[in-house]
Design an enzyme around this catalytic site. Structure first.
Site, mmCIF file in Angstrom:
data_model
loop_
_atom_site.group_PDB
_atom_site.id
_atom_site.type_symbol
_atom_site.label_atom_id
_atom_site.label_comp_id
_atom_site.label_asym_id
_atom_site.label_seq_id
_atom_site.Cartn_x
_atom_site.Cartn_y
_atom_site.Cartn_z
ATOM 1 N N HIS A 1 -10.473 1.022 2.377
ATOM 2 C CA HIS A 1 -10.473 2.069 3.468
ATOM 3 C C HIS A 1 -11.556 1.992 4.301
ATOM 4 C CE1 HIS A 1 -8.467 6.038 4.542
ATOM 5 N NE2 HIS A 1 -9.559 5.883 5.358
ATOM 6 N N HIS B 1 -4.485 -0.584 5.908
ATOM 7 C CA HIS B 1 -3.960 0.093 7.306
ATOM 8 C C HIS B 1 -4.626 0.019 8.404
ATOM 9 C CE1 HIS B 1 -6.576 3.066 5.277
ATOM 10 N NE2 HIS B 1 -5.804 3.327 4.267
ATOM 11 N N HIS C 1 1.675 5.352 -1.857
ATOM 12 C CA HIS C 1 1.023 6.529 -2.476
ATOM 13 C C HIS C 1 2.073 7.133 -3.385
ATOM 14 C CE1 HIS C 1 -2.847 6.363 -1.005
ATOM 15 N NE2 HIS C 1 -2.390 6.069 0.231
ATOM 16 N N ASP D 1 1.497 2.651 3.462
ATOM 17 C CA ASP D 1 0.719 3.872 3.232
ATOM 18 C C ASP D 1 1.411 5.053 3.175
ATOM 19 O OD1 ASP D 1 -1.810 5.232 2.974
ATOM 20 O OD2 ASP D 1 -2.340 5.296 5.006
ATOM 21 N N HIS E 1 0.734 -1.141 -0.039
ATOM 22 C CA HIS E 1 0.074 0.074 -0.143
ATOM 23 C C HIS E 1 1.018 1.175 -0.035
ATOM 24 C CE1 HIS E 1 -3.793 2.162 1.746
ATOM 25 N NE2 HIS E 1 -2.847 3.081 1.500
ATOM 26 N N LYS F 1 -9.667 -0.609 -5.264
ATOM 27 C CA LYS F 1 -9.527 0.313 -3.888
ATOM 28 C C LYS F 1 -10.697 0.813 -3.584
ATOM 29 C CE LYS F 1 -7.807 2.199 -0.111
ATOM 30 N NZ LYS F 1 -6.705 2.848 -0.026
HETATM 31 C C1 NCD Z 1 -3.533 9.130 1.923
HETATM 32 C C2 NCD Z 1 -3.110 10.156 0.938
HETATM 33 O O1 NCD Z 1 -2.580 11.163 1.531
HETATM 34 O O2 NCD Z 1 -3.284 9.771 -0.125
HETATM 35 N N1 NCD Z 1 -3.579 9.748 3.479
HETATM 36 C C3 NCD Z 1 -3.518 9.072 4.593
HETATM 37 O O3 NCD Z 1 -3.727 9.563 5.635
HETATM 38 N N2 NCD Z 1 -3.362 7.661 4.668
HETATM 39 C C4 NCD Z 1 -4.735 8.595 1.647
HETATM 40 C C5 NCD Z 1 -5.325 7.110 2.478
HETATM 41 O O4 NCD Z 1 -4.631 6.160 2.103
HETATM 42 O O5 NCD Z 1 -6.151 7.385 3.240
HETATM 43 ZN ZN ZN Z 2 -3.284 5.024 1.597
#
Ligand code: NCD
Ligand code: ZN
Length: 346
Positions: free
Chosen positions: A137, A175, A15, A247, A13, A100
């Site tokens: 999520h 998460h 970003h 995450d 996971h 997702k």
């Molecule tokens: C994530 C993001 O910034 O893209 N932020 C987070 O707090 N985890 C999005 C997510 O996975 O919730």
């Molecule tokens: Zn995330």
């Protein structure tokens, strides 16, 4: 000195963003991890085989040359924009690995997400038919529910009924942040979960007790000490249903330090050091390889790696970077700098 050799980890996971932020962060993930499940919450979101393939190409073009084992794995954003026929084709072509689901309004760029899991049965049928996973999520968005109870509420009100309705649908609670979430996974054979370094290593008192820390603010929010204990036990016990998903979610300091902080912790740089520290304190370094590699390989049905990494803890403190800069001048704070002074990864 403590030293542990483990299979090369995967991050289930992450970003990676796009443009300058992608350029600035992708190396941290690519140099350490092999598979990386890349989240689709871009603007515009990744909703088709074509956009997933294009984004994957952009990620590989931005990745450094000295990371030959890095392989981004793509998730598409569960939304009315996803066409089930295209989803099936994308999965069969090996372009799309998962879907997702974001509850609309729960987190960064979730506005296009759903208000009910029930609206997407046509996509879940494709996932079941192709043996792919739904990544969730799990966070209620009802403002009357206390922020620290929202994961439990979503699991009870939405994901449990969905699991009953589709017992063959494989789901990942992303998460997972609470004891309730750990218990949910234990009670549902079709469910697995990712756990982040920051939810393993911090609790809500760290976020709030000594001056509010925007750098620890993420969704779902870091919860109580009891919740953290449940996560640490789940991760360190060798339980095959739990795997690392960092995450890692970079935001510039301009978006973190203000009247409202954006949610997200950037931990790609030192997440492994943080996790090693947690396992070391728990006396469970023998199970570290399962959590960061073996469990996820089994859950996602991918080959186990031939390469290894070594994590070493030495008493000599080293200087570590505490932030990065993008080419457009944004600064991003690196989570785990403290643990990184105690551990090295080679
Ligand atoms: C994530 C993001 O910034 O893209 N932020 C987070 O707090 N985890 C999005 C997510 O996975 O919730
Ligand atoms: Zn995330």
């Amino acid at each position: 000195m403590t030293s542990v050799v483990i299979p090369q980890p995967d991050d289930w996971h992450v970003h990676l963003r796009n443009d300058e932020m992608l350029d600035a962060v992708v190396g941290y993930t690519a140099r350490r991890f092999r598979y990386a499940m890349v989240m689709p919450n871009l603007l515009p979101p990744i909703v088709s085989t074509e956009s997933a393939a294009h984004y994957r190409d952009q990620i590989l073009a931005a990745a450094p040359n000295d990371a030959p084992d890095f392989s981004p794995v793509m998730a598409v954003y569960c939304s009315p924009l996803v066409d089930p026929n295209d989803l099936r084709a994308g999965i069969e072509q090996g372009v799309i690995a998962a879907v997702k689901y974001y509850p609309a309004g729960a987190t960064t760029n979730s506005e296009l997400g759903g208000t009910s899991l029930n609206d997407f049965a046509h996509l879940f049928e494709v996932l079941i038919a192709t043996g792919s996973r739904l990544l969730v999520h799990a966070e209620a968005t009802d403002p009357s529910i206390d922020i620290f109870d929202r994961e439990a509420a979503f699991l009870t009100d939405q994901l449990a009924p969905l699991c009953d309705r589709f017992p063959e649908l494989a789901v990942t609670v992303e998460h997972v942040s609470t004891r309730a979430g750990v218990d949910f996974v234990a009670a549902h054979p079709q469910a697995a979960a990712t756990i982040t370094p920051h939810h393993l290593a911090r609790e809500r008192s760290d976020l709030l007790a000594n001056g509010m820390k925007p750098d620890l603010y993420c969704k779902p929010v870091i919860n109580s000490a009891d919740d953290r204990n449940a996560l640490v036990t789940a991760a360190t016990s060798g339980n095959p249903d739990f795997m690392l998903g960092t995450d890692s979610a970079p935001h510039p300091t301009t978006a973190k330090y203000g009247p409202t902080a954006k949610a997200g912790v950037f931990n790609a740089a030192y997440g492994l050091e943080v996790v090693a520290d947690v396992f070391s304190v728990a006396g469970a370094l023998d199970n570290l390889g399962a959590f960061v590699s073996g469990n996820g390989c089994a859950i996602y049905g991918v080959d186990t790696p031939e390469t290894t990494i070594t994590l070493t803890s030495e008493s000599v403190d080293v200087e570590v970077a505490t932030s990065l800069a993008t080419t457009s001048g944004d600064e991003v704070v690196l989570f785990g700098a403290e643990e990184a002074t105690r551990w090295t990864v080679t």
